[in-house]
Design an enzyme around this catalytic site. Structure first.
Site, PDB file in Angstrom:
ATOM      1  N   GLY A 153      22.071  64.736  23.286  1.00 47.06           N
ATOM      2  CA  GLY A 153      21.443  63.735  22.203  1.00 47.06           C
ATOM      3  C   GLY A 153      22.666  63.665  21.275  1.00 47.06           C
ATOM      4  O   GLY A 153      23.694  63.619  21.267  1.00 47.06           O
ATOM      5  N   SER A 154      22.146  63.504  20.002  1.00 50.22           N
ATOM      6  CA  SER A 154      22.769  63.346  18.752  1.00 50.22           C
ATOM      7  C   SER A 154      23.636  64.590  18.493  1.00 50.22           C
ATOM      8  O   SER A 154      24.866  64.372  17.535  1.00 50.22           O
ATOM      9  CB  SER A 154      21.907  62.897  17.418  1.00 50.22           C
ATOM     10  OG  SER A 154      21.343  61.694  17.622  1.00 50.22           O
ATOM     11  N   THR A 155      23.706  65.605  19.128  1.00 48.82           N
ATOM     12  CA  THR A 155      24.427  66.642  18.764  1.00 48.82           C
ATOM     13  C   THR A 155      25.812  66.310  19.487  1.00 48.82           C
ATOM     14  O   THR A 155      27.125  67.157  19.147  1.00 48.82           O
ATOM     15  CB  THR A 155      24.014  68.231  19.391  1.00 48.82           C
ATOM     16  OG1 THR A 155      23.477  67.841  20.732  1.00 48.82           O
ATOM     17  CG2 THR A 155      22.840  68.671  18.600  1.00 48.82           C
ATOM     18  N   PHE A 156      25.862  65.416  20.325  1.00 48.77           N
ATOM     19  CA  PHE A 156      27.235  64.907  20.841  1.00 48.77           C
ATOM     20  C   PHE A 156      27.935  63.959  19.845  1.00 48.77           C
ATOM     21  O   PHE A 156      29.130  63.487  20.229  1.00 48.77           O
ATOM     22  CB  PHE A 156      26.970  64.569  22.222  1.00 48.77           C
ATOM     23  CG  PHE A 156      28.339  64.031  22.957  1.00 48.77           C
ATOM     24  CD1 PHE A 156      28.887  65.417  23.613  1.00 48.77           C
ATOM     25  CD2 PHE A 156      28.874  63.157  23.540  1.00 48.77           C
ATOM     26  CE1 PHE A 156      30.094  65.350  24.570  1.00 48.77           C
ATOM     27  CE2 PHE A 156      29.979  62.918  24.073  1.00 48.77           C
ATOM     28  CZ  PHE A 156      30.539  64.123  24.580  1.00 48.77           C
ATOM     29  N   LYS A 157      27.487  63.366  19.045  1.00 49.88           N
ATOM     30  CA  LYS A 157      27.838  62.561  18.008  1.00 49.88           C
ATOM     31  C   LYS A 157      29.343  63.085  17.405  1.00 49.88           C
ATOM     32  O   LYS A 157      30.042  62.139  17.165  1.00 49.88           O
ATOM     33  CB  LYS A 157      26.796  61.866  17.111  1.00 49.88           C
ATOM     34  CG  LYS A 157      26.108  61.209  17.796  1.00 49.88           C
ATOM     35  CD  LYS A 157      24.867  60.591  16.516  1.00 49.88           C
ATOM     36  CE  LYS A 157      23.784  59.580  17.190  1.00 49.88           C
ATOM     37  NZ  LYS A 157      22.869  59.370  16.374  1.00 49.88           N
TER      38      LYS A 157
END
Length: 635
Positions: free
Chosen positions: A303-307
């Site tokens: 999810g957004s932790t990969f952004k």
């Protein structure tokens, strides 16, 4: 010299005796000569031809073989606290055919000692006339009580018992040992060869009653291998985090939670907690699925932790600059699929257009902004960067835990490059998957200046502290040996290390993937995610301390394809202290229930508590003036 006047004839009856002996002397001489001749021949035969045979027979009668059972090596934390060790224990075998008392009476005597019903014990007696394994791993006190009963038909066999003093707080890392002294999970399984010591036979002299004599004992019984498997874990931090995780599991009604604290520059894992957990002292009472260290085995979409990783790729390739502004209308259509920002309804009318900087995209966790940003990279280059970061590589990330053949999954190159929806989904952390530990490794590259470090939890087989030479724990320790254990700086090419084949994976030269300029830019943006009261990570704010981080709320993939309705995984990656990072943390919460369905009010909140524990244990002073969250200036 004969006495004066002495003669056999002077004795009473001596005359007859002397005369009889005189008459038989030739016969006696022949007989005696024959006897002595036979004895001499026999003696020569025994000493010559059968000497070795008789010696071996005598030794077999006088020397007994004693099987020396070697205990498994203990496991210690980084501060030499005992995490696992073997203690004396016995298995109780019963042979009912040898009972002199009625079986009912034997069962009654054993019941209070074994804490078992006498009816159960009596039923077990009926299984076989001999060789019944009634109870395993009895304590020393129980064994003494049984011996004092002086009952025939009871046999105690020495069988070491593995003890885990800290029970569930360490279970997901240590694993457990079965009744055959074989590791079945965690480090006990992956380091079976390091922990198990080979048993040996000891020859001892005995007397006629079979009692051992203190004679001809080998020196080996006086010395034991006192090496221990030392870990990088900190027991105090592990137990504190375990308590916080258990509280969060109840509060969020989640399926499971994992929390990891990693040293950014070395890859040493200081804390790894999973809940729900189990007691390895009584592993038989718990379901099998709890034995897995799922943070190292289960592959989930980040999810957004990969952004932040995507942002670092875009900055490193110069596809964007920190001052660029990117259009964000709240929604975007890619290959016929609508991609929306969080909180935007598919039926809602298009909202206003915003032009956001990369830092603002992270603070708002804008999916549309990330898609527009990563579209500036050619898909082929984007996919090459995934490979460079070790995504989709068919090897395990760490040797410390049982792991699958891969720790991450990405789409094949052709599919990724020919279908625009794939790089678009990957830009906000979907369409690719990885283990939580792999995600933490990638986050560590942002905290340590751009290096890929190998997460590890073992420091090596080390002697006990009293065996070390004076000063070996301080600066006098040989630097090359210190590198081997991973809890000190890792060797790299700039330190002159060129041949490190003998070193374990985590101690070999590190690979640089991002420049220091790129990682510093991303760290500044991650700090804003926590400092800004309106940002998604503001719940992780601690007054006076510099913290960076990023939230993530990802849908759970279904085994039938697509995503499970209403099932999400919330996560938060944290970096502390943000201006000179030492630790990176990851909290992942699987299927939180009710109002707790976003990372901002679940994983970020738990991360704040974990970082507070780290600050307390390290006694770190505040970095900034103490400002309350509610007193910060609104944007």
């Amino acid at each position: 010299m004969p006495l004066p006047g002495f003669s056999p004839r002077n004795l009473p009856g001596g005359t007859l005796l002397f005369e009889g002996v005189s008459r038989l002397t030739p016969s006696i001489r022949l007989v005696l000569a024959g006897v002595f001749g036979v004895l001499a021949i026999r003696l020569l035969g025994l000493q010559g031809r059968k000497h070795l045979e008789l010696k071996l027979l005598a030794e077999a009668q006088q020397i007994s073989s004693l099987q020396a059972i070697q205990p498994r090596r203990p496991i210690l934390d980084t501060n030499q606290n005992i995490l696992a060790l073997d203690i004396p224990a016995n298995d109780l075998y019963v042979h009912p055919c040898l009972f002199r008392l009625p079986p009912e009476q034997v069962a009654t005597l054993l019941a209070p000692i074994l804490d078992l019903p006498d009816t159960y014990i009596l039923k077990r007696f009926q299984e076989s006339p001999t060789g019944i394994r009634l109870c395993d791993q009895l304590t020393t006190q129980q064994s003494l009580q049984i011996q004092r009963l002086w009952l025939d038909g009871l046999e105690l066999l020495h069988h070491p018992r593995r003890l885990y003093p800290h029970r569930g707080s360490m279970a997901n890392v240590l694993g457990y040992v079965d009744m055959e002294q074989q590791g079945q999970a965690g480090l006990e399984m992956t380091h079976q060869e390091d922990l198990a010591q080979e048993s040996y036979s000891l020859s001892c002299w005995t007397d006629g009653r079979g009692q051992f004599l203190g004679k001809h004992f080998t020196d080996s019984i006086l010395f034991q291998d006192e090496a221990s498997l030392q870990l990088t874990l900190d027991l105090n931090l592990q137990e504190s985090v375990a308590y916080q995780v258990e509280c969060a599991l109840q509060k969020f009604q989640a399926k499971r939670i994992s929390a990891i604290v990693l040293e950014a520059h070395t890859g040493a894992i200081r804390c790894m907690v999973s809940a729900p957990t189990y007691d390895p002292n009584h592993y038989q009472r718990f379901p099998v699925e709890r034995f897995r260290t799922w943070a190292t085995t289960d592959i989930l979409e980040p999810g957004s932790t990969f952004k932040p990783i995507n942002l670092a790729i875009a900055l490193e390739t110069e596809a964007i600059a920190t001052t660029d502004r990117i259009e964000d209308r709240g929604r975007i259509k890619i290959a016929g699929e609508d991609i929306l920002n969080v909180g935007v309804s598919p039926e809602a009318a298009p909202g206003p257009t915003h032009y956001l900087t990369p830092a603002e995209i992270l603070k708002r966790s804008s999916n549309v902004g990330m898609v527009q940003m990563m579209q500036r990279l050619p898909p082929s280059l984007y996919h090459d960067w995934f490979r460079r970061l070790g995504l989709g590589v068919p090897i395990g990330l760490t040797e410390d835990f049982p792991h699958p053949s891969v720790d991450s999954v990405i789409k094949p190159r052709d599919e990724f490059c020919n279908h625009p929806i794939e790089p678009a989904a990957a830009s906000f952390g979907q369409g690719l998957a990885m283990t939580p530990l792999k995600l933490l490794q990638l986050t560590a590259t942002l905290a340590n200046g751009g290096y890929l470090v190998i997460p590890h939890v073992t420091a090596g087989l080390l002697p006990t502290i009293d065996q070390k030479e004076p000063g070996s724990l301080a600066g006098s320790q040989d630097y090359s040996q210190a590198l081997y254990f991973g809890h000190l700086p890792i060797p790299s090419q700039e330190l002159g290390w060129t041949n490190c084949e003998a070193l374990p994976n985590h101690a070999r030269p590190r690979q640089r993937v991002f420049s220091p300029q790129t990682t510093r830019a991303v760290l500044n943006m991650l700090e804003e995610v926590v400092l800004d009261p309106q940002a998604t990570g503001s719940r992780c704010f601690l007054p006076g301390y510099g913290i960076g981080g990023k939230t993530g709320t990802a849908q759970k993939a279904s085994q039938k394809g697509g995503y499970q309705e209403g099932a999400v995984v919330t996560s938060f990656v944290g970096i502390y202290p943000i201006h000179a990072p030492k630790f990176v943390t990851l909290v992942m919460i699987d299927e939180p229930q009710g109002p707790y369905s976003f990372a901002s009010n679940t994983a970020a909140d738990l991360t704040q508590r974990i970082l507070a524990e780290i600050i307390h244990l390290t006694q770190a002073p505040p970095m900034y003036p103490r400002v309350n969250l509610l007193e910060r200036e609104e944007p």
